[in-house]
Design an enzyme around this catalytic site. Structure first.
Site, PDB file in Angstrom:
ATOM      1  N   GLY A  73      30.595   5.863  63.661  1.00  0.00           N
ATOM      2  CA  GLY A  73      29.520   5.590  62.717  1.00  0.00           C
ATOM      3  C   GLY A  73      29.475   6.642  61.631  1.00  0.00           C
ATOM      4  O   GLY A  73      30.506   7.188  61.225  1.00  0.00           O
ATOM      5  N   SER A  74      28.273   6.974  61.181  1.00  0.00           N
ATOM      6  CA  SER A  74      28.096   7.895  60.060  1.00  0.00           C
ATOM      7  C   SER A  74      28.814   9.220  60.287  1.00  0.00           C
ATOM      8  O   SER A  74      29.645   9.640  59.486  1.00  0.00           O
ATOM      9  CB  SER A  74      26.603   8.140  59.818  1.00  0.00           C
ATOM     10  OG  SER A  74      26.410   9.102  58.807  1.00  0.00           O
ATOM     11  N   SER A 117      34.470  -3.443  69.612  1.00  0.00           N
ATOM     12  CA  SER A 117      33.721  -2.782  68.545  1.00  0.00           C
ATOM     13  C   SER A 117      34.228  -3.223  67.175  1.00  0.00           C
ATOM     14  O   SER A 117      35.433  -3.319  66.936  1.00  0.00           O
ATOM     15  CB  SER A 117      33.861  -1.262  68.668  1.00  0.00           C
ATOM     16  OG  SER A 117      33.369  -0.612  67.512  1.00  0.00           O
ATOM     17  N   ASP A 134      21.510   9.078  69.898  1.00  0.00           N
ATOM     18  CA  ASP A 134      20.928   9.768  71.052  1.00  0.00           C
ATOM     19  C   ASP A 134      20.680   8.827  72.221  1.00  0.00           C
ATOM     20  O   ASP A 134      20.958   9.155  73.376  1.00  0.00           O
ATOM     21  CB  ASP A 134      19.586  10.414  70.661  1.00  0.00           C
ATOM     22  CG  ASP A 134      19.755  11.564  69.691  1.00  0.00           C
ATOM     23  OD1 ASP A 134      20.839  12.175  69.666  1.00  0.00           O
ATOM     24  OD2 ASP A 134      18.788  11.860  68.957  1.00  0.00           O
ATOM     25  N   HIS A 172      24.319  16.721  67.897  1.00  0.00           N
ATOM     26  CA  HIS A 172      22.867  16.880  67.989  1.00  0.00           C
ATOM     27  C   HIS A 172      22.550  17.201  69.438  1.00  0.00           C
ATOM     28  O   HIS A 172      23.202  16.694  70.352  1.00  0.00           O
ATOM     29  CB  HIS A 172      22.162  15.600  67.534  1.00  0.00           C
ATOM     30  CG  HIS A 172      20.665  15.633  67.629  1.00  0.00           C
ATOM     31  ND1 HIS A 172      19.924  16.737  67.269  1.00  0.00           N
ATOM     32  CD2 HIS A 172      19.763  14.704  68.046  1.00  0.00           C
ATOM     33  CE1 HIS A 172      18.632  16.476  67.442  1.00  0.00           C
ATOM     34  NE2 HIS A 172      18.514  15.249  67.927  1.00  0.00           N
ATOM     35  N   GLY A 224      27.061  11.618  57.368  1.00  0.00           N
ATOM     36  CA  GLY A 224      28.506  11.559  57.504  1.00  0.00           C
ATOM     37  C   GLY A 224      29.250  11.270  56.218  1.00  0.00           C
ATOM     38  O   GLY A 224      30.293  11.872  55.940  1.00  0.00           O
ATOM     39  N   ASP A 243      14.809  19.905  64.468  1.00  0.00           N
ATOM     40  CA  ASP A 243      15.230  18.626  63.899  1.00  0.00           C
ATOM     41  C   ASP A 243      14.166  17.556  64.131  1.00  0.00           C
ATOM     42  O   ASP A 243      13.775  16.831  63.202  1.00  0.00           O
ATOM     43  CB  ASP A 243      16.559  18.200  64.525  1.00  0.00           C
ATOM     44  CG  ASP A 243      17.097  16.904  63.945  1.00  0.00           C
ATOM     45  OD1 ASP A 243      17.669  16.948  62.840  1.00  0.00           O
ATOM     46  OD2 ASP A 243      16.947  15.859  64.590  1.00  0.00           O
ATOM     47  N   GLU A 266       8.403   7.836  42.129  1.00  0.00           N
ATOM     48  CA  GLU A 266       8.596   9.138  41.487  1.00  0.00           C
ATOM     49  C   GLU A 266       8.807  10.271  42.487  1.00  0.00           C
ATOM     50  O   GLU A 266       9.132  11.395  42.085  1.00  0.00           O
ATOM     51  CB  GLU A 266       7.422   9.439  40.556  1.00  0.00           C
ATOM     52  CG  GLU A 266       7.377   8.486  39.361  1.00  0.00           C
ATOM     53  CD  GLU A 266       6.320   8.853  38.330  1.00  0.00           C
ATOM     54  OE1 GLU A 266       5.793   9.984  38.389  1.00  0.00           O
ATOM     55  OE2 GLU A 266       6.030   8.011  37.464  1.00  0.00           O
TER      56      GLU A 266
END
EC number: 1.1.1.86
Length: 340
Positions: free
Chosen positions: A26-27, A51, A83, A108, A134, A191, A231
């Site tokens: 993934g990322s 996958s 996670d 992580h 990533g 985090d 903004e």
């Protein structure tokens, strides 16, 4: 002050002759695999059979194996998975192959910090956590640079866990920028706190409350959207470039005066006390316990919250206004689609 490591502190040769399995594509996973490969490392990608990422990874020149086979073949295994998916995949496919002398790595610290994964003795356990998504890790590497990262060691069976983690960080390009030493607990707790109090929970709640206040006072929703949501990026970009001081330098004196006088009325002593309670829930494991239980129960509250907020008026107004601004590269999430 923190220990910060650079290129001269990391020896990429430490990874020579060792196969690295990046579990997930993934990322973070795709960036780790490609950067390490282009740094001369022997990389394989571990994915489940079927996958959608399998052919993508192979198309980029990477060797792909089922997760269990990748974990068996590799000497270093990096879990680049969400996670909530890590514990079951580790238990079923990775743990049986974590024999003495191997290294288990994380991007992580959640599952180590909260005891969802308990590696065996004899295995090094470390973390390299790039401080960027990533795609940015990959983009900056291909430009000859690197993004900062955090590094931590949870278990040092070999006596070389930190040196190996720094070598891995160098393979990602992160030592070009600087790698800050931390702990699994510090990385995980800060985090989660940042996500909940500022980046996701705090900002989302502030934007919605401000939008609702203006609309309830009779202002047009379209105007309220621009002032309270659109903004925000302009200000965050200034933070990103030069901190609070650069933002205040860049805005009008009227805006700066409003910053000083109104800000403390929003973030009150009561707000700070709430922040401390949120941090305490993270530190005690109460948040993790609640989130793990929510996943085990099929995410009923999570899905209800998501459905509720998709229907918020700020989303409806924003969707229409973003169609007026193709230059912002509008994105629309289809109900039922998940994120990371």
């Amino acid at each position: 002050m923190a220990n910060i490591y650079y290129e001269n502190h990391a020896d990429l040769a430490r990874l020579a002759g060792r196969t690295i399995a990046v579990i997930g594509f993934g990322s973070q996973g795709h960036a780790h695999a490609l950067n390490l490969k282009e740094s001369g490392c022997d990389v394989i990608v571990g994915l489940y059979q079927g996958s959608k990422s399998w052919s993508k990874a192979e198309g980029l020149g990477l060797k792909v194996l089922p997760v269990a086979e990748a974990a068996k073949e590799a000497q270093i295994v990096m879990l680049a998975l969400p996670d909530t998916a890590q514990a079951a995949i580790y238990r079923d496919a990775i743990g049986p192959h974590m024999t003495p002398g191997k290294t288990l790595m994380f991007a992580h610290g959640f599952n180590i910090r909260f005891g969802q994964i308990v590696p065996p003795e004899g295995v090094d356990v470390s973390m390299v956590a790039p401080k960027a998504p990533g795609h940015r890790v990959r983009e900056v590497y291909t430009q000859g640079g690197g993004v900062p990262a955090l590094v931590a060691v949870h278990q040092d069976a070999s006596g070389n866990a930190l040196a190996d983690a720094l070598a891995y960080a160098r393979g990602l390009g992160c030592t070009r920028a600087g790698v800050i030493e931390t702990t699994f607990a510090e990385e995980t707790e800060t985090d989660l706190f940042g996500e909940q109090v500022v980046l996701c929970g705090g900002v989302s709640a502030l934007v919605k409350a401000a939008f609702e206040t203006l609309v309830e006072a009779g202002y047009q929703p379209e105007v309220a959207y621009f002032e309270c949501m659109h903004e925000l990026k302009l200000i965050v970009d200034l933070f990103y470039q030069g901190g609070l001081n650069y933002m205040r330098y860049s805005v009008s004196d009227t805006a700066e005066w409003g910053d000083y006088t109104a800000g403390p009325k929003i973030i009150t002593d009561e707000t700070r006390a709430t922040m401390k309670r949120i941090l305490a829930d993270i530190q005690s494991g109460a948040f993790a316990e609640d989130w793990i239980e929510e996943n085990h129960n099929g995410r009923p509250r999570f899905n209800a919250y998501r459905t509720r907020d998709i229907a918020h008026p700020i989303e409806q107004v924003g969707r229409e206004l973003r169609r007026m601004m193709p230059f912002v590269n509008p994105r629309e999430v289809v109900p039922g689609e998940g994120g990371a």
